[in-house]
Write an enzyme that holds these catalytic residues in place. Structure first.
Site, PDB file in Angstrom:
ATOM      1  CB  SER A 227     -76.718  19.308 -46.860  1.00 49.76           C
ATOM      2  OG  SER A 227     -77.877  19.974 -46.422  1.00 49.76           O
ATOM      3  CB  SER A 265     -80.678  15.835 -46.440  1.00 48.56           C
ATOM      4  OG  SER A 265     -79.388  15.671 -46.978  1.00 48.56           O
ATOM      5  CG  ASP A 267     -79.499  15.872 -50.341  1.00 47.06           C
ATOM      6  OD1 ASP A 267     -78.791  16.361 -49.435  1.00 47.06           O
ATOM      7  OD2 ASP A 267     -80.317  14.957 -50.138  1.00 47.06           O
TER       8      ASP A 267
END
Lengths: 343, 343, 343, 343
Positions: A227, A265, A267
């Site tokens: 992340s 991830s 983001d």
């Protein structure tokens, strides 16, 4: 584009940053803690009363960040922005209520913005050691001036692109003929696979990985989903819609570091303007076509902040003996030097 | 459209609901607590391993509901859906981590879905009395069968459209030629101004308000911003995109009760499908043009659930002597009866 | 809330509306045309140079409206808003380029906003009779002052809630203590099933349908998917984000007329502010909590505009002998009168 | 990741591509036309009856692409995807209606998906020469097999990153253990500033620009806002939600070519799955965590397709004597060669 004086988020006047680093237990303790809290205060006033215009851009929504629903609806942030480890977000938000209540016992609504990456490779996830004392300390530690980077605050347990990572920051000054505004970024970096690191286009990750493959162990075994949180500040009077467009450019900087945005991830990009504190500026408008300079500044500063989050991160050993190792700076310099000479 | 056997969310096979009601202190204690937790379990299995397809629709994002970011990205819910008072959401989410950890000590990620309305008119907001014990109890109390409605669970301290409100539920059965699926709704109702209540189009709120204006006190002085949470369940194999379209229809039901969606009302709709638990059904697809029946069912059941949340809510007196008073059922019946006779 | 002087979109100073009605062929000609173009000019200046702050809210995206992508990104409208029949949108947009080119031969970019409903029940869809001459005429016909409603302009071939429908308009004045701003709406109404019409909560549609069932033919056999376009104008200095919130309230007005948002109904709301033309006003800001009055105004005016689009629509007979019949006004009045007396 | 047999969008079985190139007038004719149409047919069947699951991702919405509203709502494409110059989109969409009507005279609804970049630097924008004949030809020319790239079809008048650009394509095969699916991309490339081109991280644009600064003219004077359209096809049974996540990764590939997403660049990504034509596959599901391989494939193939759109584009001279010049391939090879040797 020129950097600000500090090359940091804090080049945006009034914006401050504080870190609390939390280290408990020694490897191979499975309950070792390597985590922290980073607090970003958009300005030094009462954030609830003087909310800042803001926006969120979601690159990948696999994450537990708090407060984004209301931020998107109302286009504003009314609390410090707090960064920490994934499972600790709820305690951090609840702690912020306790802190806010001290100054306001009739408090009935507050929208804490708490963002996270998963530092569970180095830090025991369920420990959630950041509570009221830690959040209060991070807020009180918040300073203008240079920002500690790397394995500090919320970045303590983070890794990315195969190496120890964490907090990174950078800034850009728009040219005078573009208003001379400042754009600062701060990242909490915890994404990207080993071997993928690009620095200014040079495949540093691949070169080092090939060398390592000749006898060296992989640097970081962290295969967790990663992340990244990107926080963008500016002193320009951008509307929340315009800040949303600016936030959307952080992904260009992220991509240029070699990160790839895998499924797991989360983001997230936040952007805010400190104009609320500059009554003389609040009624200015930035014509839309002048956003390109803000986009360029954001892309450059985000890319640089991510690279700094890796270059400046000290090795950390954590739970169960897991380790995330610093990038070998001398070798990075050598690889980049060879490449520059070639061109 | 026909109602389900129970006229409740629990008509969707496998879905259960549990309430914990929290009452502390007596008026005029300013710290009196009139709140609770309502847990909705989409099915009886391991929700983390057998996630349910889901969607969220935001009517108005002025709210602190948790878990919606990941829900939107991945199109699924992996936890019980928990409803409670605004400032208590973070403790409830954190409690869910503790509960999940008991069965899974290596837990490193979980996306709690916790939604809220503001019951601060009756309940001291900063108290946040719902923690691990209360959340665990709400989950353990979850039952199929009839659902307690009105001033119960998360609905304990809520008001709407000028009267005491809270939890309401309803369901609809699609005709056999539309697949015979079930759509159930459950609302946490806390929005709408005094005088605006419509029941099946009859301006009951206005008629009662005019009568009250002739000497009676206003029924509820709560001028807080309100909010509503609508949870929609179905056993039909709808995709998250389709569930998003279904969720978007709840606002039609809401509007028909007279609520108006003011600035401060955080109005959130969740929808999920229990198909994950029906392997034989998981590969079915509902052709898009057949969604209209789901839309109609959602609108009808949402409207009815909201009305029930008011009709079934007992008067509650809370902090500082504030009170939210039951709607006078006999008078409602009289007004509606006069109107029906007229047509 | 008070209505504006004209109870029309044109109560917003500077905003004008023009209609072109296109009628060719006589029933039962399958190629008969019953369509038109309605042009809304946000102000009387050069719209490309003085763009208006704007937003779009999508209730249901099953539609072919043009220009919404850029409108959402930039938060502005730079062309007249044109309404017409579904398959004619591309020719109308292309015609606007021809018209714009006359004043600007170097034109290289323009974002026409053209919205549509499907009038294919009465008008031969593939005919697409609206081209440059018709669009130019609609724009030139645009007037302040009272607006023709019902079966006129783009509304010529539309039906809704079982009756002939088309164009409707209404407006509200915010109280002086809320700034005294004007909110106007104009609808192109083409959605809703026979029997569902509600007027001020009275189930007029159901009562008339039951009466009709005793011997009368169904009023309109149009089972096409429908759609509605709602255009909201205000002279208040709302930002595009705020206009988006306002636009989101039109669905409350729509729902209260009995429409249900079926799968095939493309329901689109545009909102714009004329502040660009009022330099003195451009730097004002409307505090967020004062939006509630704009929301209420939007809901009321949208509901009323929809009802007017039906009450004022003359019967139209079109292709293949299809007909959409006026609502019987006297009976509507009688039903509503009985109901009012009862309360 | 391996490339497909053709390294083209057409590696996805059943997907075909056709170009029509339109050249009229000779420089310095201000009305010279250098434009075209590119048609992408997701499969060889009746696209309206066998719609393909699809999604759109907007990187920057400053653009006039058509059909995206309904695509987003229903998650499907029901027409060929047509690419052309900006101001020609409406005529192209209208032409598609004419073509569709031939096989279906009762046609009352169709959602053409027409995307655009602005080729007005080389081609007279208002000419809009692509009508029914041209669109029909592009569709009829559509072939499986190798795709012409560079200055062809819709790419005829496009430029990017300082050089002539246009159509580019590439594909990737997922490893067998990831299902062995194919991901193909096709770009219409018209964005990016001179000097910014990166090829596999090598700053080719900067090196060439510095050399040019020593005496050479700038290669392309086009300072128009640019834009890029990316079309992604796969034979994997991804849902529209999953395709939306895949589409969101194209920006990573775009960023790695040095493009920066300025204000005026309308950057749109479409993704579709051909599974509708493979009944055996339609009920498969791709577990979410396996999307990462699709993301990687998309990023790689998009980056490569953009680079190919430049490397394969022949110089074009157009209106008013404007020219967009081919990149000097030999010098590109030399720069990259020096760099590779250095590492």
């Amino acid at each position: 584009m020129d950097r600000g004086k500090l090359n940091a988020l804090t080049d945006v006047e009034g914006t401050t940053v504080g870190h609390v680093t939390l280290l408990h237990g020694e490897p191979p303790d499975p309950f070792a803690v390597r985590t922290g809290v980073t607090a970003i205060l958009p300005h030094g006033g009462d954030l609830f009363r003087e909310k800042v215009e803001a926006a969120v851009h979601v690159i990948n929504g696999f994450g537990k960040s708090l407060g984004l629903l209301q931020l998107a609806e109302l286009g504003e942030i009314e609390s410090p922005i707090l960064l920490t480890g994934t499972l600790n977000v709820f305690r951090v938000a609840d702690a912020l209520l306790d802190i806010a209540a001290e100054g306001n016992p009739g408090l009935s609504s507050l929208n804490p913005v708490v963002c996270e990456c998963n530092d569970g490779y180095l830090s025991h996830g369920l420990s959630r050691p950041a509570g009221k004392a830690e959040v209060l300390k991070a807020i009180r530690e918040a300073r203008s001036g240079a920002i500690a980077e790397g394995s500090v605050g919320a970045g303590t347990g983070m890794s990315g692109l195969g190496y120890k990572a964490g907090i990174g920051t950078s800034s850009r000054l728009l040219p005078k003929d573009q208003g001379g505004y400042t754009v600062g970024t701060l990242v909490l970096m915890n994404t990207g696979a080993a071997g993928d690191l690009l620095i200014d286009g040079v495949p540093v990750g691949r070169v080092l990985a090939e060398r390592d493959a000749g006898g060296h162990a992989p640097r970081t075994a962290d295969s967790a989903p990663g992340s990244i949180i990107v926080v963008i500040a500016t002193d320009a009077p951008l509307s929340s819609r315009q800040l949303g467009r600016v936030a959307g450019r952080a992904v260009f900087g992220l991509a240029r570091t070699g990160a790839k945005g895998p499924h797991g991830s989360g983001d997230i990009v936040l952007a805010f303007s400190t104009t609320a504190r500059h009554p003389a500026r609040i009624h200015e408008r930035i014509p839309e076509e002048r956003l390109t300079a803000f986009f360029d500044a954001t892309e450059e500063a985000t890319e640089e902040a991510i690279i700094r989050s890796i270059l400046l991160a000290a090795t950390v050993r954590g739970r169960d003996g897991n380790a995330a190792v610093s990038i070998p700076i001398a070798e990075v310099a050598r690889v980049i030097g060879k490449y520059r000479n070639a061109l």
